[in-house]
Design a protein around this motif. Structure first.
Motif, short mmCIF file in Angstrom:
data_model
loop_
_atom_site.label_atom_id
_atom_site.label_comp_id
_atom_site.label_asym_id
_atom_site.label_seq_id
_atom_site.Cartn_x
_atom_site.Cartn_y
_atom_site.Cartn_z
N TYR A 1 0.81 -1.22 0.00
CA TYR A 1 0.00 0.00 0.00
C TYR A 1 0.85 1.27 0.00
O TYR A 1 0.33 2.37 -0.25
N ASN B 1 -5.99 -7.54 0.91
CA ASN B 1 -5.53 -6.76 2.06
C ASN B 1 -4.26 -7.36 2.65
O ASN B 1 -3.34 -6.64 3.07
N ARG C 1 -0.89 -5.22 2.90
CA ARG C 1 -0.48 -4.80 4.24
C ARG C 1 0.62 -5.66 4.87
O ARG C 1 1.40 -5.17 5.68
N LYS C 2 0.67 -6.93 4.51
CA LYS C 2 1.54 -7.85 5.23
C LYS C 2 2.78 -8.28 4.44
O LYS C 2 3.76 -8.73 5.03
#
Length: 207
Positions: A71, A141, A145-146
Motif C-alpha cells: 500500500y 488486504n 499490508r503484510k
C-alpha cells in the motif's frame, strides 16, 4: 517468455496446491517447482536505482535492501492482486446449470425434484459467491499490508529509472544476481524456512 513457456508456467501454477495445515517444510516442497522455475528465469542482472541520501548509503554499506508494503508503493498495481470475480461467478453458475451436474446432484440428494435441485444449486452458488468476495478482499488486504516488496529493473540504461529513483541521474544503481536463490548470508534464510529472527534480518529494512 515464449508461448510454450507461458503455457507450462500456467500449468505449473494451477498444479501447485498448498493446504494451510501443512508444515513449513512441506509448503516449501510444494512451492519447489515455482522457486526452481523462477531461479531459472531470473535475469542475470537486476538493477536497483537509489538516491544519494543517508538511508541509501547506509543500506549500501550494510549490504541491505529496502522493502516496503504494497500500500506504500508508488504504483499500487505492482502489488495489487486482481480477481475477475464476475468471470469466476459466471463459470460457477454455468457449472451448476450443466445437465450432468444437475443429474449428479439429483443422485446425491436422492428424491429431490427439479425445484429442490434448483434451490440447492442457487443456495450453493450464493454461499460460494459470498465466500469469494470475502476471501478476495482478505487476500488483497494481506498482500497490500503484510507482504513487503523490493523493485528492480532489467535495464541499467532506463532514463525513467535514473530520473525518478536516482534523483535525476544524481544517484547510483546497484546490480544484483538473484539466480542462485540465496538473497542473504543469513543462515536461517538459507534454510528457506520461517526465520525466527526476521525482525533483525539483514535482508531488508523499510525504506
Amino acid at each position: 517468455m515464449n508461448t510454450v513457456t507461458d503455457q507450462s508456467y500456467k500449468e505449473m501454477i494451477h498444479s501447485i496446491i498448498v493446504p494451510a495445515n501443512l508444515s513449513v517444510q512441506d509448503q516449501v516442497e510444494r512451492y519447489r517447482p515455482l522457486t526452481e522455475y523462477l531461479q531459472t528465469e531470473t535475469p542475470e542482472r537486476l538493477y536497483r536505482f537509489r538516491r544519494c541520501n543517508e538511508w541509501s548509503i547506509f543500506a549500501f554499506d550494510q549490504d541491505q535492501l529496502g522493502v516496503t508494503p504494497g500500500y506504500k508503493m508508488n504504483d499500487d498495481f505492482d502489488a495489487l492482486l486482481y480477481f475477475d470475480k464476475s468471470r469466476i461467478k459466471d463459470n460457477l453458475k454455468h457449472f451448476l446449470n450443466d445437465p450432468q451436474i444437475t443429474q449428479k446432484l439429483r443422485e446425491y440428494i436422492g428424491q429431490a425434484d427439479d425445484s429442490q435441485i434448483t434451490m440447492f444449486a442457487d443456495q450453493f452458488y450464493n454461499a460460494m459467491a459470498q465466500q469469494l468476495d470475502k476471501d478476495s478482499d482478505y487476500i488483497s488486504n494481506l498482500i497490500q499490508r503484510k507482504i513487503n516488496f523490493a523493485s528492480f529493473s532489467e535495464n541499467i540504461s532506463s532514463a525513467d529509472m535514473w530520473g525518478y529513483y536516482a534523483d535525476s541521474s544524481q544517484g547510483f544503481a546497484l546490480s544484483y544476481d538473484f539466480r542462485n536463490g540465496n538473497y542473504t548470508v543469513c543462515d536461517s534464510c538459507r534454510t528457506k524456512f520461517q526465520c525466527s529472527t526476521s525482525k533483525n534480518c539483514t535482508l531488508g529494512r523499510y525504506r
